[in-house]
Design a protein around this motif. Structure first.
Motif, short mmCIF file in Angstrom:
data_model
loop_
_atom_site.label_atom_id
_atom_site.label_comp_id
_atom_site.label_asym_id
_atom_site.label_seq_id
_atom_site.Cartn_x
_atom_site.Cartn_y
_atom_site.Cartn_z
N LEU A 69 0.82 -1.21 0.00
CA LEU A 69 0.00 0.00 0.00
C LEU A 69 0.86 1.26 0.00
O LEU A 69 0.58 2.22 -0.71
CB LEU A 69 -0.91 -0.01 1.23
N SER A 70 1.94 1.23 0.78
CA SER A 70 2.82 2.40 0.85
C SER A 70 3.44 2.72 -0.50
O SER A 70 3.66 3.88 -0.83
CB SER A 70 3.93 2.14 1.88
N ALA A 71 3.71 1.69 -1.30
CA ALA A 71 4.36 1.90 -2.59
C ALA A 71 3.50 2.70 -3.56
O ALA A 71 4.02 3.40 -4.43
CB ALA A 71 4.72 0.55 -3.22
N GLN A 104 -7.50 0.55 -2.89
CA GLN A 104 -8.51 0.72 -1.84
C GLN A 104 -8.78 -0.60 -1.13
O GLN A 104 -9.05 -0.62 0.08
CB GLN A 104 -9.79 1.27 -2.46
N SER A 105 -8.73 -1.72 -1.86
CA SER A 105 -8.97 -3.02 -1.24
C SER A 105 -7.87 -3.34 -0.23
O SER A 105 -8.15 -3.78 0.90
CB SER A 105 -9.03 -4.12 -2.31
N PHE A 106 -6.62 -3.13 -0.63
CA PHE A 106 -5.52 -3.40 0.29
C PHE A 106 -5.51 -2.40 1.44
O PHE A 106 -5.08 -2.72 2.55
CB PHE A 106 -4.19 -3.36 -0.46
N LYS A 107 -5.99 -1.19 1.18
CA LYS A 107 -6.15 -0.22 2.26
C LYS A 107 -7.15 -0.75 3.30
O LYS A 107 -6.91 -0.66 4.51
CB LYS A 107 -6.62 1.11 1.70
N THR A 108 -8.25 -1.32 2.84
CA THR A 108 -9.25 -1.87 3.75
C THR A 108 -8.68 -3.01 4.57
O THR A 108 -8.87 -3.08 5.79
CB THR A 108 -10.47 -2.37 2.96
N TYR A 154 -5.54 -3.56 5.27
CA TYR A 154 -4.54 -3.05 6.21
C TYR A 154 -5.21 -2.36 7.39
O TYR A 154 -4.78 -2.55 8.55
CB TYR A 154 -3.60 -2.08 5.51
N MET A 155 -6.23 -1.55 7.14
CA MET A 155 -6.90 -0.84 8.22
C MET A 155 -7.51 -1.82 9.23
O MET A 155 -7.43 -1.62 10.45
CB MET A 155 -7.99 0.06 7.66
N GLN A 156 -8.12 -2.89 8.74
CA GLN A 156 -8.71 -3.87 9.64
C GLN A 156 -7.64 -4.52 10.51
O GLN A 156 -7.81 -4.68 11.73
CB GLN A 156 -9.47 -4.93 8.84
N TYR A 157 -6.53 -4.89 9.89
CA TYR A 157 -5.44 -5.51 10.65
C TYR A 157 -4.85 -4.52 11.64
O TYR A 157 -4.63 -4.86 12.82
CB TYR A 157 -4.36 -6.01 9.69
N GLU A 158 -4.59 -3.30 11.20
CA GLU A 158 -3.93 -2.32 12.05
C GLU A 158 -4.80 -1.94 13.24
O GLU A 158 -4.30 -1.79 14.36
CB GLU A 158 -3.58 -1.07 11.22
N LEU A 159 -6.10 -1.78 13.02
CA LEU A 159 -6.99 -1.43 14.13
C LEU A 159 -7.09 -2.57 15.13
O LEU A 159 -7.10 -2.34 16.35
CB LEU A 159 -8.37 -1.06 13.59
N ILE A 201 -2.45 5.58 10.41
CA ILE A 201 -3.80 5.29 9.94
C ILE A 201 -4.44 6.53 9.32
O ILE A 201 -5.03 6.48 8.23
CB ILE A 201 -4.66 4.76 11.10
N ALA A 202 -4.31 7.68 10.00
CA ALA A 202 -4.91 8.91 9.49
C ALA A 202 -4.22 9.37 8.21
O ALA A 202 -4.87 9.88 7.29
CB ALA A 202 -4.84 10.00 10.55
N THR A 203 -2.90 9.19 8.12
CA THR A 203 -2.18 9.60 6.93
C THR A 203 -2.60 8.77 5.73
O THR A 203 -2.81 9.30 4.62
CB THR A 203 -0.66 9.48 7.15
N ILE A 204 -2.72 7.46 5.92
CA ILE A 204 -3.15 6.60 4.82
C ILE A 204 -4.56 6.96 4.37
O ILE A 204 -4.86 7.04 3.18
CB ILE A 204 -3.09 5.12 5.26
N ALA A 205 -5.44 7.22 5.33
CA ALA A 205 -6.82 7.56 4.99
C ALA A 205 -6.88 8.86 4.18
O ALA A 205 -7.63 8.98 3.21
CB ALA A 205 -7.66 7.69 6.26
#
Length: 343
Positions: A198-200, A247-251, A253-258, A321-325
């Protein structure tokens, strides 16, 4: 000043003030490390050292009367009291994660079919029998296909008799190729985890490319050969798939990170409450046993750092999390980031 730097400044002058704007990635490496790529444990340790050092300096300067038990215990008690609401935060985070994970068989089957259908569409347009399962490899396949289709589009448009169209397409293709090289290099060094993938692509292949290509395709449709029109359509479709995959990988990642953040807050919160409580009950005896004000300053600084630790953990993970969003907020056909000259 190079032509690329001049073009970048022109783009920056057109950036809007929309709340959906995400920042370009020409920021300082230090800022990007703090907000995104940095190891969260190292960042939390660094902030803890800052808290410890600040408290120690203030104490050694005499502004914290460590020999008076009421002052130190009152400070620690206030911070420990502020830690208790973290239980509510953890429950809220878990509820958010579970709301995305739970579902009835029909809902889960629909979600699974949607993911499978998306992979089949990508396999069809990239002419791949089985697309990679790892996020970094999957994005790598899409980015490579985008760059290849852009080069094919350039070749097809070169056969038209419109030099203005050829020049415009060349500019877009060059931009796509440049971003493709940046993303490919980043993906080669990415681990299997979804954040590295996702970062890439954060800040790359946004809706501006698709809008520019769609505008050129529609305005010059009558001048395009069938092959050039097909190349336009395939490249537009691939750019859509890149946006959906991101966006899928963002979702994911967000679920895992939270979920990981809620678990980490519980790990950190228990020793914080226990250590703070023991300190408040025994500090009078500690003063009598130690006696040395300098040693007491360092002890109080260590306890203050301990009780601040849940706040530090929440801070460093919320940064990312906020930066990615914010940097993936322009998903879809609209591009709130740049004012285009539509003519």
């Amino acid at each position: 000043m190079s032509d690329d730097e001049s073009a970048d400044e022109e783009i920056d002058e057109e950036v809007t003030q929309s709340a959906l704007v995400h920042e370009r990635l020409r920021e300082s490496p230090v800022r990007r490390w703090v907000l995104l790529d940095g190891n969260r444990y190292i960042l939390a340790l660094s902030l803890s050292i800052v808290v410890f050092a600040t408290t120690a300096v203030i104490g050694l300067a005499g502004f914290i009367p460590v020999t008076e038990p009421g002052t130190a215990t009152t400070l620690v008690a206030a911070i420990v009291g502020g830690t208790l609401p973290f239980i509510t935060i953890v429950l809220a985070i878990n509820q958010l994660v579970l709301s995305q994970e739970l579902g009835w068989p029909g809902d889960l089957a629909g979600r699974f079919e949607g993911m499978r259908s998306f992979r089949r569409d990508v396999e069809s347009v990239t002419e791949t029998s089985v697309s990679p399962a790892a996020p970094a490899d999957f994005l790598g396949l899409l980015v490579e296909s985008v760059v290849d289709r852009a080069a094919s589009l350039h070749q097809e448009v070169d056969r038209t008799a419109d030099p203005a169209l050829t020049s415009s397409v060349a500019d877009v293709v060059d931009a796509v190729a440049e971003e493709g090289e940046i993303v490919t290099d980043a993906l080669e060094n990415a681990d299997i985890g979804t954040f590295d993938a996702l970062s890439a692509v954060l800040g790359h292949f946004n809706g501006a490319h698709r809008h520019a290509l769609r505008t050129l395709s529609e305005h010059h449709r009558d001048e395009l050969t069938d092959e050039a029109a097909e190349a336009f359509d395939e490249l537009l479709e691939l750019l859509e798939y890149v946006a959906v995959a991101r966006q899928s990988f963002k979702t994911l990642y967000m679920q895992y990170e939270l979920a990981y953040l809620s678990k980490l807050l519980l790990y950190v919160g228990f020793p914080t409450l226990l250590g703070g409580g023991i300190f408040m009950m025994t500090y009078v005896e500690i003063i009598a046993a130690v006696g040395d004000p300098t040693a007491l300053v360092f002890l109080v600084s260590a306890v203050v750092t301990l009780v601040f630790l849940p706040f530090i953990v929440l801070l460093v993970y919320t940064f990312r999390i906020a930066t990615i969003a914010s940097r993936t907020a322009d998903f879809g056909p609209f591009v709130p980031r740049v004012d285009f000259e539509e003519e």
